[in-house]
Design an enzyme around this catalytic site. Structure first.
Site, PDB file in Angstrom:
ATOM      1  CG  HIS A 165     -11.088   0.773  -7.746  1.00 56.06           C
ATOM      2  ND1 HIS A 165     -10.472   0.879  -8.967  1.00 56.06           N
ATOM      3  CD2 HIS A 165     -12.425   0.774  -8.001  1.00 56.06           C
ATOM      4  CE1 HIS A 165     -11.383   0.960  -9.926  1.00 56.06           C
ATOM      5  NE2 HIS A 165     -12.584   0.887  -9.363  1.00 56.06           N
ATOM      6  CB  SER A 286      10.822 -11.471  12.721  1.00 57.11           C
ATOM      7  OG  SER A 286      12.016 -10.736  12.808  1.00 57.11           O
ATOM      8  CE  LYS A 292       7.605  -8.712  10.810  1.00 55.15           C
ATOM      9  NZ  LYS A 292       6.910  -7.868   9.839  1.00 55.15           N
ATOM     10  CD  GLU A 299       4.684 -12.941   3.285  1.00 55.80           C
ATOM     11  OE1 GLU A 299       5.784 -12.554   2.906  1.00 55.80           O
ATOM     12  OE2 GLU A 299       4.337 -12.935   4.477  1.00 55.80           O
TER      13      GLU A 299
END
Ligand code: ARG
Length: 473
Positions: A165, A286, A292, A299
């Site tokens: 979980h 970024s 970043k 992804e």
């Protein structure tokens, strides 16, 4: 792609009975050459084998076969050297090549299509394409398994919190965690090998749907093309694409496995986890936020999984309403299949490279396992061994955890006298039980996370990769 209809006198190969030409829109709508041109190598391979069989069986003359062989070899070179002019008006890869062949060698070129239809021809091409793709994919999976194994071996002592979980559950070895993906990829390999058996059968000879009246030798063609056998029902041979669907299902599973690993890499790379670092070359920055470093590659793997899953559904839907035998619907099998193969190959390649560039933060992982009361189950098991029923032990430990929470520390940080408030069965030996190493070491059976077991698993994996697993061909 040349779309000029009038050039080179492009009367359609099949237009004998037609009284008007198709419109430009219909031509474009029905053509497959913009994407099936990539079957050319396989189409030529299939034609060479077919022609050889025709001549051995006395269906065409030996000199025709020699001419066909020379013509097709020249065409193959033209295609490889990018000198071949693909014409939209010629519809597909098959007719483009046949037309050129006839242009080069005359009537012998027109005899190549004896005892054959584009229906069994295209089914053969796809199977040859897919067989080669599967072999490439199998070898890339192997590379990725090596990358996983190397990483696991390098970090054999690294402890991490195992999750259920996404909450801290029990400590595990990082290497054990990685090897879970090795196991998934091993099943993926088995699935592909199994699928390959059904891909590796010859449809040629089925002709349009019913077979042919010429004295062909299908076994000979199968042998020439290295097929393991032949498709034994002609209608089935030209119409079903279940082998491609099966492949896409296996591909979707591989992508799904990599998508799960990607999700973990993304989490682990988040500074709140700080477990790992991906090499800069797999990340991007970024344009507005200078701090970043984004995990773009994992992804995208997660994102591209959706697209591969979509191709599986596209092919299933393509098949479901088709009556026997061949229908033009089947022309739509190619783009999803090609894109599945391309996406999977790129993903596997990038993944093996990405894993070899992972930096592991051993201490951060370990520290993280020391929060979240990861050894609570071990305390309960300890009490059970001291003859407390498991359900009671569970309750005692839950209270102890609550106490540690209030105190703001981990269960494993509690001194012995505080632990003893919750049960008089607790003695000094509890302290080793509550350590990460104690917990891990105790799970000492096949499949468990004890170092001894994980070492054996790593050894077994290497043995399988190096000696037991036989790559086709
Ligand atoms: N381009 C076609 C395909 O991909 C080749 C087979 C065409 N057969 C036919 N009967 N029109 O399926």
């Amino acid at each position: 792609m040349n779309s000029n209809n009038s050039q080179q006198n492009n009367k359609k190969t099949w237009s004998g009975r037609f009284t008007e030409p198709v419109s430009e829109l219909v031509e474009r709508y029905t053509a497959s050459v913009p994407f099936d041109y990539r079957l050319a190598e396989y189409d030529i391979q299939g034609s060479l084998a077919h022609a050889k069989m025709l001549s051995i069986q006395g269906i065409i003359s030996n000199s025709d076969q020699v001419a066909i062989e020379q013509g097709l070899t020249q065409i193959r070179d033209e295609i490889r050297n990018n000198e071949f002019t693909w014409q939209l008006a010629l519809e597909d890869v098959h007719l483009n090549i046949e037309k050129r062949l006839t242009h080069l060698i005359g009537d012998a070129g027109k005899r190549l299509h004896t005892a054959r239809s584009r229906n069994d021809q295209v089914a053969t091409d796809i199977r040859l394409f897919l067989r080669a793709s599967i072999d490439r994919i199998l070898s890339l999976i192997k590379d990725l398994q090596y990358a996983l194994l190397n990483l696991a071996e390098k970090h054999i002592d690294t402890v991490m919190p195992g999750f259920t979980h996404l909450q801290v559950a029990q400590p595990v070895l990082f290497s054990h965690h990685l090897m879970a993906y090795f196991a998934m990829l091993k099943r993926d390999t088995e699935r592909l090998l199994d699928c390959r058996k059904r891909v590796n059968l010859l449809p040629l000879g089925a002709a349009a749907l019913a077979g042919t009246s010429y004295p062909i030798d299908r076994h000979l063609v199968a042998k020439l093309l290295d097929f393991e056998g032949i498709c034994e029902n002609s209608l089935d041979a030209v119409s079903d694409r279940d082998f491609a669907i099966e492949f896409c299902a296996s591909a979707a599973l591989i992508m799904t496995h990599l998508s799960r690993l990607s999700e973990e890499l993304i989490l682990w790379m988040n500074p709140r986890f700080g477990f790992i670092e991906l090499a800069d070359r797999f990340c991007t920055g970024s344009s507005i936020m200078p701090q970043k470093k984004n995990p773009d590659v994992p992804e995208l793997v997660r994102g591209k999984t959706g697209r591969v899953n979509g191709h599986l559904i596209a092919l299933l839907t393509l098949m479901k309403g088709q009556p026997l035998a061949y229908n033009k619907d089947n022309q739509e099998d190619k783009e999803p299949l090609f894109d599945t193969v391309d996406t999977l190959i790129d993903t596997l390649r990038i993944y093996a490279e990405m894993l070899s560039g992972v930096t592991v933060h051993h201490n951060t992982m370990r520290q993280s396992a020391l929060r979240g009361h990861a050894t609570a189950t071990d305390l309960a098991d300890y009490l059970v061994k001291k003859d407390i029923p498991f359900r009671d032990a569970h309750e005692i430990v839950a209270k102890t955890v609550q106490f540690a929470e209030q105190k703001g520390c981990d269960l494993s940080d509690l001194p012995i006298h505080e632990l003893q408030q919750f049960s008089d069965r607790i003695e000094a030996d509890v302290l080793t039980v509550l350590t990460l190493e104690g917990s891990i070491k105790s799970r000492n059976h096949i499949g468990g996370t004890a170092p001894e077991q994980v070492m054996a698993a790593l050894q077994k994996a290497r043995q399988w990769l190096e000696n037991e697993y036989i790559q086709p061909r």
